[in-house]
Design a protein around this motif. Structure first.
Motif, PDB file in Angstrom:
ATOM      1  N   MET A  24      28.378  23.769  40.689  1.00 28.19           N
ATOM      2  CA  MET A  24      27.716  23.281  39.323  1.00 28.19           C
ATOM      3  C   MET A  24      28.892  23.382  38.130  1.00 28.19           C
ATOM      4  N   THR A  25      29.862  24.502  38.530  1.00 33.37           N
ATOM      5  CA  THR A  25      30.773  24.317  37.561  1.00 33.37           C
ATOM      6  C   THR A  25      31.753  23.197  37.407  1.00 33.37           C
ATOM      7  N   HIS A  26      32.290  22.743  38.616  1.00 33.46           N
ATOM      8  CA  HIS A  26      32.827  21.544  38.861  1.00 33.46           C
ATOM      9  C   HIS A  26      32.059  20.399  38.339  1.00 33.46           C
ATOM     10  N   ARG A  27      30.855  20.096  38.432  1.00 29.97           N
ATOM     11  CA  ARG A  27      29.940  19.363  37.945  1.00 29.97           C
ATOM     12  C   ARG A  27      29.960  19.241  36.167  1.00 29.97           C
ATOM     13  N   THR A  28      30.277  20.438  35.707  1.00 25.37           N
ATOM     14  CA  THR A  28      30.474  20.140  34.341  1.00 25.37           C
ATOM     15  C   THR A  28      31.262  19.203  33.933  1.00 25.37           C
ATOM     16  N   ARG A  29      32.567  18.758  34.797  1.00 17.93           N
ATOM     17  CA  ARG A  29      33.448  17.905  34.359  1.00 17.93           C
ATOM     18  C   ARG A  29      32.919  16.344  34.761  1.00 17.93           C
ATOM     19  N   TYR A  30      31.859  16.071  35.103  1.00 21.11           N
ATOM     20  CA  TYR A  30      31.227  14.709  35.302  1.00 21.11           C
ATOM     21  C   TYR A  30      31.461  13.785  34.007  1.00 21.11           C
ATOM     22  N   PRO A  31      31.802  12.690  34.217  1.00 24.52           N
ATOM     23  CA  PRO A  31      32.290  11.885  32.903  1.00 24.52           C
ATOM     24  C   PRO A  31      30.906  11.656  32.257  1.00 24.52           C
ATOM     25  N   LEU A  60      24.556  13.350  49.276  1.00 25.95           N
ATOM     26  CA  LEU A  60      24.786  11.999  50.051  1.00 25.95           C
ATOM     27  C   LEU A  60      24.255  10.742  49.307  1.00 25.95           C
ATOM     28  N   LYS A  61      23.213  10.969  48.670  1.00 31.40           N
ATOM     29  CA  LYS A  61      22.834   9.833  47.941  1.00 31.40           C
ATOM     30  C   LYS A  61      23.815   9.461  46.667  1.00 31.40           C
ATOM     31  N   GLU A  62      24.202  10.520  46.273  1.00 34.00           N
ATOM     32  CA  GLU A  62      24.920  10.207  45.281  1.00 34.00           C
ATOM     33  C   GLU A  62      26.375   9.618  45.457  1.00 34.00           C
ATOM     34  N   VAL A  63      26.955   9.972  46.861  1.00 35.27           N
ATOM     35  CA  VAL A  63      28.177   9.409  47.272  1.00 35.27           C
ATOM     36  C   VAL A  63      27.777   8.039  47.579  1.00 35.27           C
ATOM     37  N   GLU A  64      26.710   7.608  48.119  1.00 29.32           N
ATOM     38  CA  GLU A  64      26.406   6.030  48.643  1.00 29.32           C
ATOM     39  C   GLU A  64      26.220   5.421  47.249  1.00 29.32           C
ATOM     40  N   ARG A  95      25.610  -5.828  31.367  1.00 26.72           N
ATOM     41  CA  ARG A  95      24.383  -5.307  32.189  1.00 26.72           C
ATOM     42  C   ARG A  95      24.836  -4.397  33.377  1.00 26.72           C
ATOM     43  N   VAL A  96      26.035  -4.771  33.934  1.00 29.12           N
ATOM     44  CA  VAL A  96      26.234  -4.095  35.062  1.00 29.12           C
ATOM     45  C   VAL A  96      27.013  -2.861  34.840  1.00 29.12           C
ATOM     46  N   LEU A  97      27.737  -2.804  33.603  1.00 28.87           N
ATOM     47  CA  LEU A  97      28.120  -1.682  33.110  1.00 28.87           C
ATOM     48  C   LEU A  97      27.074  -0.554  32.558  1.00 28.87           C
ATOM     49  N   GLN A  98      26.103  -1.229  31.816  1.00 33.62           N
ATOM     50  CA  GLN A  98      24.874  -0.475  31.498  1.00 33.62           C
ATOM     51  C   GLN A  98      24.287   0.304  32.449  1.00 33.62           C
ATOM     52  N   GLU A  99      23.945  -0.609  33.694  1.00 33.51           N
ATOM     53  CA  GLU A  99      22.964  -0.275  34.768  1.00 33.51           C
ATOM     54  C   GLU A  99      23.576   0.732  35.390  1.00 33.51           C
ATOM     55  N   THR A 100      25.033   0.514  35.836  1.00 37.03           N
ATOM     56  CA  THR A 100      25.716   1.525  36.706  1.00 37.03           C
ATOM     57  C   THR A 100      25.688   2.951  35.988  1.00 37.03           C
ATOM     58  N   THR A 101      26.149   2.624  34.691  1.00 39.17           N
ATOM     59  CA  THR A 101      26.049   4.173  33.986  1.00 39.17           C
ATOM     60  C   THR A 101      24.922   4.916  34.094  1.00 39.17           C
ATOM     61  N   GLU A 102      23.935   4.179  33.720  1.00 39.58           N
ATOM     62  CA  GLU A 102      22.545   4.860  33.609  1.00 39.58           C
ATOM     63  C   GLU A 102      22.099   5.382  35.250  1.00 39.58           C
ATOM     64  N   ASP A 103      22.398   4.616  36.202  1.00 42.49           N
ATOM     65  CA  ASP A 103      22.263   4.935  37.461  1.00 42.49           C
ATOM     66  C   ASP A 103      23.107   6.214  37.911  1.00 42.49           C
ATOM     67  N   LEU A 104      24.266   6.260  37.475  1.00 42.78           N
ATOM     68  CA  LEU A 104      25.119   7.505  37.820  1.00 42.78           C
ATOM     69  C   LEU A 104      24.639   8.739  37.136  1.00 42.78           C
ATOM     70  N   ARG A 105      24.528   8.328  35.755  1.00 47.55           N
ATOM     71  CA  ARG A 105      23.926   9.525  34.855  1.00 47.55           C
ATOM     72  C   ARG A 105      22.535  10.246  35.377  1.00 47.55           C
ATOM     73  N   ALA A 106      21.622   9.162  35.838  1.00 40.46           N
ATOM     74  CA  ALA A 106      20.325   9.700  36.449  1.00 40.46           C
ATOM     75  C   ALA A 106      20.540  10.578  37.788  1.00 40.46           C
ATOM     76  N   THR A 109      19.511  14.238  38.649  1.00 34.41           N
ATOM     77  CA  THR A 109      18.741  14.533  39.908  1.00 34.41           C
ATOM     78  C   THR A 109      19.673  15.653  40.566  1.00 34.41           C
ATOM     79  N   VAL A 110      20.917  15.618  40.928  1.00 34.31           N
ATOM     80  CA  VAL A 110      21.713  16.318  41.674  1.00 34.31           C
ATOM     81  C   VAL A 110      21.853  17.745  40.936  1.00 34.31           C
ATOM     82  N   ASP A 111      21.925  17.775  39.592  1.00 36.88           N
ATOM     83  CA  ASP A 111      22.117  19.022  38.862  1.00 36.88           C
ATOM     84  C   ASP A 111      20.426  19.785  38.906  1.00 36.88           C
TER      85      ASP A 111
END
Length: 451
Positions: free
Chosen positions: A436-443, A182-186, A289-300, A304-306
């Motif tokens: 978890m198999t679906h999450r292997t397609r994460y960008p 849910l945190k990831e969706v938000e 900076r927005v692209l870098q921070e958003t990328t870092e936040d999404l990957r982090a 966490t979800v993984d």
């Protein structure tokens, strides 16, 4: 001025003589008339009175002659002075014209230098703005790609939540995995809103850059045309064959501005271009900076979800292992209990014959006659044996009941364990095999950064 014609008057007919003799002239002889006309200049008579009245005196003649001589002398002196003045004026005007023309040529040269300088600065800023706009277009493409790339994590997260809704039983719980999803969706929604806002700002800045560039190009084009015209004017000289007279060209036009306004116009355009260039550079840094921070936040958040999925799968696996271990023990116990029930049933069955024997003996001894029915030792022994056998059978039957009840409880525990194991198996299938198999397609970081 009195001309010489005044002194030589033609003889004319005296009208006064005609008036005295009547309205008609007297008839005269033609020959006599011719003689009179021939000698008219020497006649001093009455007939020459009209001719003498129109002539000047010698004094008047001398005065007129002297006046003519003086006037001719004055005109000659004046003409000589005018000639000298004309020569001096010609020399002066020639020098002045040459000087003003030289100054005009010099000023045109200076003007050409000013135009060239401002034109060069305009060309430099146009090139810089075009380069900056090109870089900003690159940032726009990255923002668009990054915004499109966020659709994949959003689809993965929502699909994970939907799949986990298919859990059942006690596993349908709001665990840390669901909380992190849910945190990831938000997070993805907020990042999409931020990327859209930054993209709108970038598109607006590109529009402003192009407008300013167009303004500079118009100014540069005007200066280029002015430079060409002034350069042509500077090449004109007195021997040029393509010059013409344009009397009205010297009239000051209403739309003509002074040099300060002309310079201020270009300076304002350059300042506007510099301001937009600075804003564009700041926006590019912000986009980066927005692209870098958003990328870092999404990957982090993805990590966490993984990790939450891994931890949850470990817990499910451990719980399933324990349940399977207990199920094995329960199955063993069920087998042992079934054997125990069989043993107890056999024991009860084995006590039936001795009990029948003891009861039959007591029954038969009731038929003893009279005094023979006494409580002798055999009677007491048979009573004790029958009572003991009855209590033994009752104990065995009670134990058999307990065994059967225990077996029923074991069967219920087996069913509950098998159901829970199936629940854990289903949860592991959903979390491990699907989510978890679906999450292997994460960008990747590169894709999320817009590359």
């Amino acid at each position: 001025m009195m001309s010489s014609q005044v002194l030589v008057s033609r003889p004319h007919f005296d009208t006064r003589v005609v008036a005295q003799n009547g309205s008609q002239p007297p008839v005269t002889n033609p020959e006599t008339t011719v003689k009179e006309n021939v000698y008219a200049g020497t006649s001093t008579g009455l007939a020459t009175a009209g001719y003498r009245s129109a002539k000047y005196t010698p004094e008047e003649w001398l005065t007129n002659n002297s006046a003519l001589l003086n006037r001719a002398l004055a005109d000659r002196d004046r003409a000589e002075n005018i000639c000298h003045e004309s020569k001096a004026l010609k020399a002066e005007t020639y020098a002045g014209t040459l000087r003003t023309q030289t100054e005009g040529t010099k000023h045109l040269g200076e003007r050409l230098q000013d135009i060239h300088r401002w034109r060069s600065e305009l060309a430099q800023f146009i090139e810089r703005l075009n380069a900056e706009t090109h870089l900003l277009i690159g940032s726009r493409r990255r923002l668009e790609k990054a915004l499109d790339a966020t659709e994949i994590p959003f689809a993965i997260a929502t699909d994970n939540l939907t799949c986990r809704e298919r859990r059942f039983g006690p596993d349908l719980v709001v665990d840390p995995v669901e909380e992190e999803l849910l945190k990831e969706v938000e997070l993805i929604r907020s990042i999409q809103a931020l990327l859209k806002k930054t993209l709108d700002q970038t598109l607006n800045q590109i529009r402003l850059n192009r407008e300013v560039t167009q303004t500079l190009e118009f100014d540069w084009s005007d200066k280029q045309q002015a430079y060409t015209l002034d350069d042509q004017c500077g090449r004109y000289n007195n021997r040029s064959m393509d010059t013409q007279q344009h009397p009205s060209s010297a009239v000051l036009q209403d739309q003509v501005c002074d040099e300060e306004v002309w310079r201020k116009f270009t300076v304002d355009n350059l300042r506007l271009a510099e301001r937009e260039e600075t804003a564009s550079q700041a926006l590019r840094r912000l986009s980066e900076r927005v692209l870098q921070e958003t990328t870092e936040d999404l990957r982090a958040q993805c990590v966490t979800v993984d990790q939450a999925f891994i931890q949850r799968c470990m817990e499910l696996s451990q719980s399933k292992t324990q349940l399977e271990l207990h199920l094995g023990q329960i199955l063993d116990q069920i087998g042992a209990q079934e054997k125990n029930i069989s043993y107890l049933q056999q024991a009860v069955h084995d006590k039936e014959a001795p009990l029948r024997v003891a009861q039959s003996r007591l029954h038969n001894r009731t038929f003893r006659p009279n005094i023979e029915q006494c409580r002798d030792q055999p009677q007491l022994s048979l009573l004790g044996e029958a009572s003991k056998l009855s209590s033994t059978v009752s104990a065995l039957q009670q134990q058999l009941y307990e065994a059967r009840k225990s077996l029923s409880d074991l069967e219920e525990s087996r069913l509950a364990l098998e159901k829970d194991i199936a629940c854990k198996t289903n949860s592991l299938l959903i979390d491990r095999e699907k989510c978890m198999t679906h999450r292997t397609r994460y960008p990747t970081v590169t894709v999320l950064s817009g590359y």
